[in-house]
Design a protein around this motif. Structure first.
Motif, PDB file in Angstrom:
ATOM      1  N   UNK B 201      20.787  12.444 -14.343  1.00 10.76           N
ATOM      2  CA  UNK B 201      21.573  11.706 -15.321  1.00 10.76           C
ATOM      3  C   UNK B 201      20.841  11.630 -16.657  1.00 10.76           C
ATOM      4  N   UNK B 202      19.525  11.363 -16.576  1.00  9.53           N
ATOM      5  CA  UNK B 202      18.740  11.314 -17.816  1.00  9.53           C
ATOM      6  C   UNK B 202      18.815  12.628 -18.574  1.00  9.53           C
ATOM      7  N   UNK B 203      18.732  13.715 -17.844  1.00 11.26           N
ATOM      8  CA  UNK B 203      18.767  15.027 -18.489  1.00 11.26           C
ATOM      9  C   UNK B 203      20.150  15.309 -19.067  1.00 11.26           C
ATOM     10  N   UNK B 205      22.409  13.170 -20.074  1.00  7.61           N
ATOM     11  CA  UNK B 205      22.663  12.351 -21.261  1.00  7.61           C
ATOM     12  C   UNK B 205      21.784  12.768 -22.430  1.00  7.61           C
ATOM     13  N   UNK B 206      20.599  13.303 -22.123  1.00  9.55           N
ATOM     14  CA  UNK B 206      19.730  13.737 -23.213  1.00  9.55           C
ATOM     15  C   UNK B 206      20.300  14.998 -23.862  1.00  9.55           C
ATOM     16  N   UNK B 207      20.731  15.930 -23.025  1.00 10.27           N
ATOM     17  CA  UNK B 207      21.294  17.151 -23.583  1.00 10.27           C
ATOM     18  C   UNK B 207      22.376  17.706 -22.657  1.00 10.27           C
ATOM     19  N   UNK B 208      23.632  17.285 -22.877  1.00  9.24           N
ATOM     20  CA  UNK B 208      24.705  17.690 -21.949  1.00  9.24           C
ATOM     21  C   UNK B 208      25.013  19.189 -21.997  1.00  9.24           C
ATOM     22  N   UNK B 244      30.357  10.227 -21.570  1.00 10.57           N
ATOM     23  CA  UNK B 244      29.895  11.176 -22.599  1.00 10.57           C
ATOM     24  C   UNK B 244      31.046  11.607 -23.498  1.00 10.57           C
TER      25      UNK B 244
END
Lengths: 493, 313
Positions: B201-203, B205-208, B244
């Motif tokens: 999820x972190x990844x 949201x950081x760069x979809x 997102x």
């Protein structure tokens, strides 16, 4: 001394008065162009508005050397003893009477007491002479570098470019600034300023990560930036962040204040440029955007420029008072305490004009710093911080023995903001309290106001004080303007 | 051409011819070994010469003496280290390094692991480095190191690498290889999976737009024990994508949303509502104009789904 006579009637291409950063850059560049330069400071120290002192040196500056029109009042608290160095107290005990008693402890303590005595009541003097905190501070006086205007250096910006081009970076030492922190009610929070930090952050909510990354990627893309600025260039940057990028709360504060450093409202163009500069600074020398120079900031850099000016043939005199400045057809005649010189150009800090007054356009800066008896935010590290309260923004720097400005185990917290000291003192205290908590750890607390002095028409003057920005680039730009005028705009490169 | 370059080329050609003719004549001596050293320094990509060099080593009379062999091969490893730094993507040199270590009487795998970590610090996504790392790890396990400790350390290493750069595909890939064993070792399977999910999820949201985390999520679905868990993971994914998209419409999350619904539908034909199906059609329509290069692909998926879901225009 022999030099006294050699000054007489010497002719110079430029006489520069004041050894602050701007004056020093100007002097160094003029000397590098093989012009004859005389660089003078009325003080016995280098650095002017950016000066840096040992502990005793700072007390000496506060009590005896400061320009009272520029810094009218200095508050000092050593342990529990508070004093205000404005007007002198009269009819109190003379320090000399007290000296033999305290001298047995340490002569540094005696020296400090002697300087402060006229501002203290006899009870306070008694209290201070027995103060354990004062003994500890005085004993390590030389291991402190206390600055009037502490600053940082952008890893990519005009200053670092100049330092590299001039080869000065080779003998100066820098340390990376490890963290950019936002001070909140809950303590300090790291500002996630790169993709890695955003990914790894545990403080950000997922959607906040997306919002922040969206902003960072937009501003890293020149095409998108030019679109933003052509559509919204003159609008308020804060509004853009709120509306278009949907930032709010501490995330908004992080971008607007901790990164873009919008201590006043700024336009979208300005905001984008600042964030872009910050992002480009990351990765040049490591993961951080700023460097901190060892042993103090502006004064160290200023001295490096003075050194290079001297190497190029510039002449230096400290502790030299200016008796009179006379304008002639071909330049100036400057009467010094050691003689008289003529010069084609005269460049000076406005405080060298005997009748300089406080600037009506520039807001003064309220400053406060405190020496803590423990490494409050970590040993061997440097951080920049921002404290936001309503529309007030306080810039802060946390320094340790990493940059050799305090002895090991101690730390130093600076805080400053635009405004009168009398009105900002509490705000600055709240900022420091929120960042480091517990007042019991404060060994020394100092507060003062810096007023910008206005130049008088007809003279080339440098800025009237070190500005509120956190980096030294504005000083380089101010110097460049003066140099452009000196060399004739455009001829320089 | 400058005189200097001309001379350089001439001497290189002479050396090259010299070495190749020695090879043709099967000359295996110290002199020919030195000649290959000189030649390979100039051109690390001459795989024929790397092969020849190995032949020379094994034909030298000292080869049979294990002590001397150890010294010779340690020298070879040092030589390779210098050269690999300048050309980290050379297959032949990595191959030569593996050979030297295999022939080495007393190989030091710990040292190799340290070296490869340093190389990956220079170039974190280098697949030669990652491949070699897996080789070293397998050899460590063969030579007596505790396999579960080694694997766990490798798992932690991928966490570090992903934290440093969440677009490091090699690290995500290696992690996917290590996760099953990690799950088996752990007494808290749920906890491990939750950590993986939060990393994904972190990844995302950081760069979809980066596909690593999306792939890893798909892979995580595969190793779930029950369809119930898969269902939950897919619903989590859908919720994240909706969040997102609320902020900004972009290609990858839209594709992933359709994929999630399709996967959900395959698990349980009742799971996807009619409204969600219509939404998928709608998204495919939008994707066709957003991403015209893959227009046909979306068209194809649309046709297939229409047939499957019996939806009309």
């Amino acid at each position: 001394m022999a030099e006294e006579n050699t000054l007489n009637n010497e002719e110079y291409d430029a006489v520069v008065l004041g050894t602050g950063l701007v004056e020093s850059i100007v002097a160094s560049d003029i000397a590098a162009a093989e012009k004859k330069v005389l660089h003078i400071d009325r003080n016995p120290f280098y650095g002017g508005d950016y000066a840096s002192f040992s502990l005793i040196g700072f007390i000496e500056w506060a009590t005896r050397l400061r320009d009272r029109s520029q810094v009218p009042v200095v508050d000092i608290a050593i342990g529990d003893v508070e004093m205000q160095l404005g007007a002198r107290k009269s009819g109190e005990v003379s320090a000399n009477n007290l000296l033999p008693e305290t001298a047995q402890g340490s002569c540094q303590v005696g020296e400090i007491l002697a300087m402060l005595s006229e501002y203290l009541s006899s009870e306070q003097l008694e209290q201070l002479s027995n103060s354990d905190v004062l003994k500890r501070l005085a004993g390590e006086s030389r291991r402190y570098a206390l600055e009037l205007a502490p600053k940082l250096t952008f890893c990519r910006g005009p200053l670092i470019d100049v330092l590299i081009a001039a080869g000065m970076a080779e003998y100066m030492e820098f340390k990376g600034v490890d963290a950019n922190l936002l001070v909140t009610d809950a303590g300090v929070e790291r500002v996630p300023d790169s993709k890695e930090e955003v990914f790894a952050s545990t403080a950000l909510k997922l959607i906040e990560k997306r919002k922040l990354m969206r902003l960072l990627t937009t501003i890293s893309d020149p095409e998108q930036v030019s679109k933003l600025t052509s559509e919204h260039g003159n609008e308020d940057f804060g509004d853009l962040l709120r509306k278009q990028f949907k930032l709010d709360g501490s995330l908004l504060n992080a971008v607007l204040y901790a990164v873009a450093r919008a201590t006043r409202p700024i336009s979208v163009s300005e905001g984008c440029a600042r964030v872009e500069k910050y992002l480009k600074s990351i990765g040049r020398y490591g993961r951080m955007a700023f460097l901190s120079s060892m042993y103090g900031s502006g004064a160290e850099v200023a001295q490096a420029f003075c050194r290079s000016c001297a190497v190029a043939g510039g002449t230096y005199i400290l502790s030299e008072s200016i008796k009179q400045i006379e304008k002639t057809e071909s330049g100036y005649v400057v009467e010094l305490s050691h003689g008289r010189v003529t010069t084609k150009s005269l460049i000076m800090h406005p405080s060298y004009l005997s009748d300089a007054t406080e600037s009506e356009t520039e807001v003064p800066i309220a400053r406060r710093f405190t020496v803590l008896d423990f490494p409050a935010l970590g040993e061997d590290t440097t951080s920049m911080l921002s404290f936001v309260e309503g529309s007030h923004v306080v810039s802060m720097l946390y320094l340790t023995s990493a940059t050799m400005v305090v002895p090991k185990g101690k730390s130093l917290m600076y805080a400053w903001t635009e405004g009168r000291y009398s009105q900002s003192k509490e705000l600055l205290d709240r900022a420091i309290d929120s960042a480091v908590g517990d007042k019991a750890h404060r060994m020394l607390s100092v507060g003062f106001e810096c007023r910008a002095l206005a130049p008088r028409g007809g003279y080339t003057c440098t800025p009237g004080m070190a500005d509120e920005s956190v980096d030294l680039d504005s000083a380089v730009q101010a110097a460049q303007q003066i140099l452009d005028a000196f060399f004739g705009s455009g001829s320089n490169e | 051409m400058h005189e200097e370059s001309r001379q350089k080329v001439a001497s290189y050609c002479a050396l090259n011819n010299n070495v190749f003719s020695s090879k043709a004549a099967s000359v295996f001596t110290h002199e020919t070994l030195d000649l290959t050293t000189r030649l390979l320094k100039d051109n690390t990509e001459l795989h024929t010469i790397w092969n020849y060099r190995r032949d020379i080593f094994t034909h030298l009379p000292e080869w049979t003496d294990l002590g001397t062999r150890q010294t010779m091969l340690e020298g070879e490893l040092q030589f390779l280290l210098e050269l690999i730094k300048s050309n980290i993507k050379s297959y032949w040199m990595w191959n030569q390094r593996v050979w030297a270590l295999t022939e080495l009487p007393k190989p030091n795998w710990e040292l190799e692991l340290g070296l490869v970590a340093k190389l990956l610090a220079l170039d974190a996504r280098n697949y030669h480095g990652w491949d070699y790392r897996r080789y070293v790890v397998s050899m460590m396990k063969k030579s007596g190191a505790d396999p579960s400790t080694v694997d766990h350390n490798e798992f932690v290493f991928t966490t570090d690498q992903i934290n440093r750069d969440c677009a490091n595909r090699s690290a995500w890939h290696n992690r996917s290889k290590l996760l099953p064993a990690e799950l088996e070792r752990s007494e808290d399977r749920e906890g491990v999976l939750a950590t993986e999910m939060s990393m994904i999820m972190n990844a995302i949201y950081t760069d979809p737009e980066d596909q690593n985390a999306w792939l890893y999520h798909e892979w995580l679905l595969d190793i779930q024990e029950s369809d119930g868990d898969r269902n939950r993971l897919l619903r989590d994914k859908i919720a994240a994508i909706r969040e997102l998209l609320e902020l900004e419409e972009s290609k990858r999350p839209l594709i992933e949303l359709v994929d999630a619904f399709v996967a959900l539908d395959m698990l349980d034909a009742q799971a996807v509502t009619g409204e969600e199906k219509r939404e998928c059609m709608d998204i495919l329509e939008r994707l066709k104009s957003m991403d015209s290069y893959h227009r046909r692909r979306y068209q194809d998926l649309e046709t297939q789904l229409r047939r499957q879901w019996n939806t009309s225009n």
